[in-house]
Design a protein around this motif. Structure first.
Motif, PDB file in Angstrom:
ATOM      1  N   MET A  31       0.817  -1.125   0.131  1.00 54.92           N
ATOM      2  CA  MET A  31       0.030   0.206   0.086  1.00 54.92           C
ATOM      3  C   MET A  31       0.825   1.161   0.069  1.00 54.92           C
ATOM      4  O   MET A  31       0.466   2.249  -0.654  1.00 54.92           O
ATOM      5  N   ASP A  32       2.009   1.218   0.774  1.00 61.40           N
ATOM      6  CA  ASP A  32       2.819   2.480   0.653  1.00 61.40           C
ATOM      7  C   ASP A  32       3.313   2.898  -0.519  1.00 61.40           C
ATOM      8  O   ASP A  32       3.366   4.010  -1.180  1.00 61.40           O
ATOM      9  N   GLN A  33       3.793   1.667  -1.451  1.00 64.85           N
ATOM     10  CA  GLN A  33       4.062   1.946  -2.684  1.00 64.85           C
ATOM     11  C   GLN A  33       3.191   2.456  -3.698  1.00 64.85           C
ATOM     12  O   GLN A  33       3.259   3.160  -4.472  1.00 64.85           O
ATOM     13  N   ILE A  34       1.903   1.726  -3.360  1.00 69.59           N
ATOM     14  CA  ILE A  34       0.683   2.197  -4.156  1.00 69.59           C
ATOM     15  C   ILE A  34       0.518   3.691  -4.111  1.00 69.59           C
ATOM     16  O   ILE A  34       0.476   4.482  -5.204  1.00 69.59           O
ATOM     17  N   GLN A  35       0.509   4.258  -2.845  1.00 74.29           N
ATOM     18  CA  GLN A  35       0.111   5.648  -2.522  1.00 74.29           C
ATOM     19  C   GLN A  35       1.372   6.563  -3.222  1.00 74.29           C
ATOM     20  O   GLN A  35       1.131   7.558  -3.675  1.00 74.29           O
ATOM     21  N   GLU A  36       2.559   6.055  -3.151  1.00 72.26           N
ATOM     22  CA  GLU A  36       3.771   6.897  -3.748  1.00 72.26           C
ATOM     23  C   GLU A  36       3.682   6.850  -5.356  1.00 72.26           C
ATOM     24  O   GLU A  36       3.788   7.920  -5.885  1.00 72.26           O
ATOM     25  N   LEU A  37       3.221   5.807  -5.867  1.00 72.20           N
ATOM     26  CA  LEU A  37       2.983   5.886  -7.283  1.00 72.20           C
ATOM     27  C   LEU A  37       1.683   6.703  -7.699  1.00 72.20           C
ATOM     28  O   LEU A  37       1.759   7.437  -8.897  1.00 72.20           O
ATOM     29  N   ILE A  38       0.826   6.874  -7.005  1.00 76.38           N
ATOM     30  CA  ILE A  38      -0.332   7.813  -7.047  1.00 76.38           C
ATOM     31  C   ILE A  38       0.202   9.187  -6.907  1.00 76.38           C
ATOM     32  O   ILE A  38      -0.215   9.881  -7.960  1.00 76.38           O
ATOM     33  N   SER A  39       1.117   9.272  -6.024  1.00 74.40           N
ATOM     34  CA  SER A  39       1.463  10.773  -6.085  1.00 74.40           C
ATOM     35  C   SER A  39       2.456  11.168  -6.990  1.00 74.40           C
ATOM     36  O   SER A  39       2.770  12.505  -7.616  1.00 74.40           O
ATOM     37  N   LEU A  40       3.107  10.127  -7.819  1.00 74.30           N
ATOM     38  CA  LEU A  40       3.893  10.373  -9.149  1.00 74.30           C
ATOM     39  C   LEU A  40       2.886  10.558 -10.445  1.00 74.30           C
ATOM     40  O   LEU A  40       3.366  10.452 -11.281  1.00 74.30           O
ATOM     41  N   ASN A  41       1.437  10.319 -10.128  1.00 76.74           N
ATOM     42  CA  ASN A  41       0.569  10.667 -11.199  1.00 76.74           C
ATOM     43  C   ASN A  41       0.687   9.187 -12.091  1.00 76.74           C
ATOM     44  O   ASN A  41       0.661   9.523 -13.527  1.00 76.74           O
ATOM     45  N   THR A  42       0.863   8.320 -11.641  1.00 77.52           N
ATOM     46  CA  THR A  42       0.941   6.873 -12.374  1.00 77.52           C
ATOM     47  C   THR A  42      -0.386   6.714 -12.948  1.00 77.52           C
ATOM     48  O   THR A  42      -1.264   6.839 -12.033  1.00 77.52           O
ATOM     49  N   ASN A  43      -0.520   6.427 -14.146  1.00 76.46           N
ATOM     50  CA  ASN A  43      -1.844   6.232 -14.969  1.00 76.46           C
ATOM     51  C   ASN A  43      -2.699   5.086 -14.427  1.00 76.46           C
ATOM     52  O   ASN A  43      -4.273   4.975 -14.200  1.00 76.46           O
ATOM     53  N   PHE A  44      -2.068   3.931 -14.338  1.00 79.09           N
ATOM     54  CA  PHE A  44      -2.805   2.457 -14.226  1.00 79.09           C
ATOM     55  C   PHE A  44      -1.912   1.969 -13.182  1.00 79.09           C
ATOM     56  O   PHE A  44      -0.958   1.841 -13.175  1.00 79.09           O
TER      57      PHE A  44
END
Length: 219
Positions: free
Chosen positions: A11-24
């Motif tokens: 989950m922590d990596q998911i949230q960081e990827l969201i902060s990086l504007n990862t599309n999918f």
């Protein structure tokens, strides 16, 4: 070009990827995968992730199970990575929310001889991955130039061994497509890139620094 990071379990990596504007964000619901997400996260936890690009990856799963998981985890996309045929997809479409988009995967070997035109009106995207005896990622690339030999009428994801080491080849492939395929009926330039094993510390644990570097080079 958009980016999909697949095989997420933390989950922590998911949230960081969201902060990086990862599309999918890709979640693998295949029990034989070392990245089987339900060994790490619950359906309720995935549902609570505030993102519009949540992709559930399924391999020869039942329609009932796909529909249940899609509903409980609030998926935006369903990726079919197995041997699902057109009749399966027609029935699946009737059993999931109409706003959920469908992605059909084709595994490419030395040649590409699939009759994939039957899927054009049934799914929203294709995904081309490297062929293997087992389902799932191989970490190996296929000859991307094969895609220049076919007409691809809907947007597609490019997958299979994409890495920092071959990004130059990837950039050249995209440039050739943009130069040679200028008609509206040929969409050979990838809609999105799908990365996984080449950006991991171990299965399911992503190397976020590598992903950041990759994103910066894509720009």
């Amino acid at each position: 070009m958009k980016l999909k990071v697949c095989g997420l379990t933390k989950m922590d990596q998911i949230q960081e990827l969201i902060s990086l504007n990862t599309n999918f964000l890709g979640f693998i619901f295949y029990e034989k995968s070392p990245r089987f997400v339900l060994n790490h996260l619950s359906l309720e936890g995935i549902s609570a992730i505030n993102h519009q690009g949540k992709v559930g990856v399924f391999v020869n799963e039942t329609i009932e199970k796909i529909a249940e998981i899609s509903e409980k985890s609030n998926l935006n996309f369903i990726q079919l990575h197995g041997d699902e045929d057109e009749n399966f997809i027609k029935d699946l479409r009737k059993n999931v929310k109409k706003e959920v988009k469908l992605i059909k995967v084709f595994r490419v070997g030395e040649t590409f001889n699939f009759q994939f035109s039957i899927f054009n009106s049934l799914v929203d995207y294709f995904l081309f991955d490297t062929d293997s005896k087992a389902f799932g990622g191989t970490g190996k690339t296929f000859d991307w130039q094969i895609l220049n030999e076919i007409e691809i009428p809907i947007p597609y994801f490019l997958s299979g061994g994409i890495s920092l080491e071959n990004i130059k080849n990837l950039q050249n492939f995209v440039k050739v497509n943009m130069r040679e395929n200028k008609t509206l009926t040929k969409l050979n330039t990838p809609f999105a890139l799908d990365i996984n094993s080449k950006f991991e510390i171990e299965p399911g644990s992503k190397d976020l620094e590598k992903i950041k570097t990759f994103k910066s080079l894509l720009k």
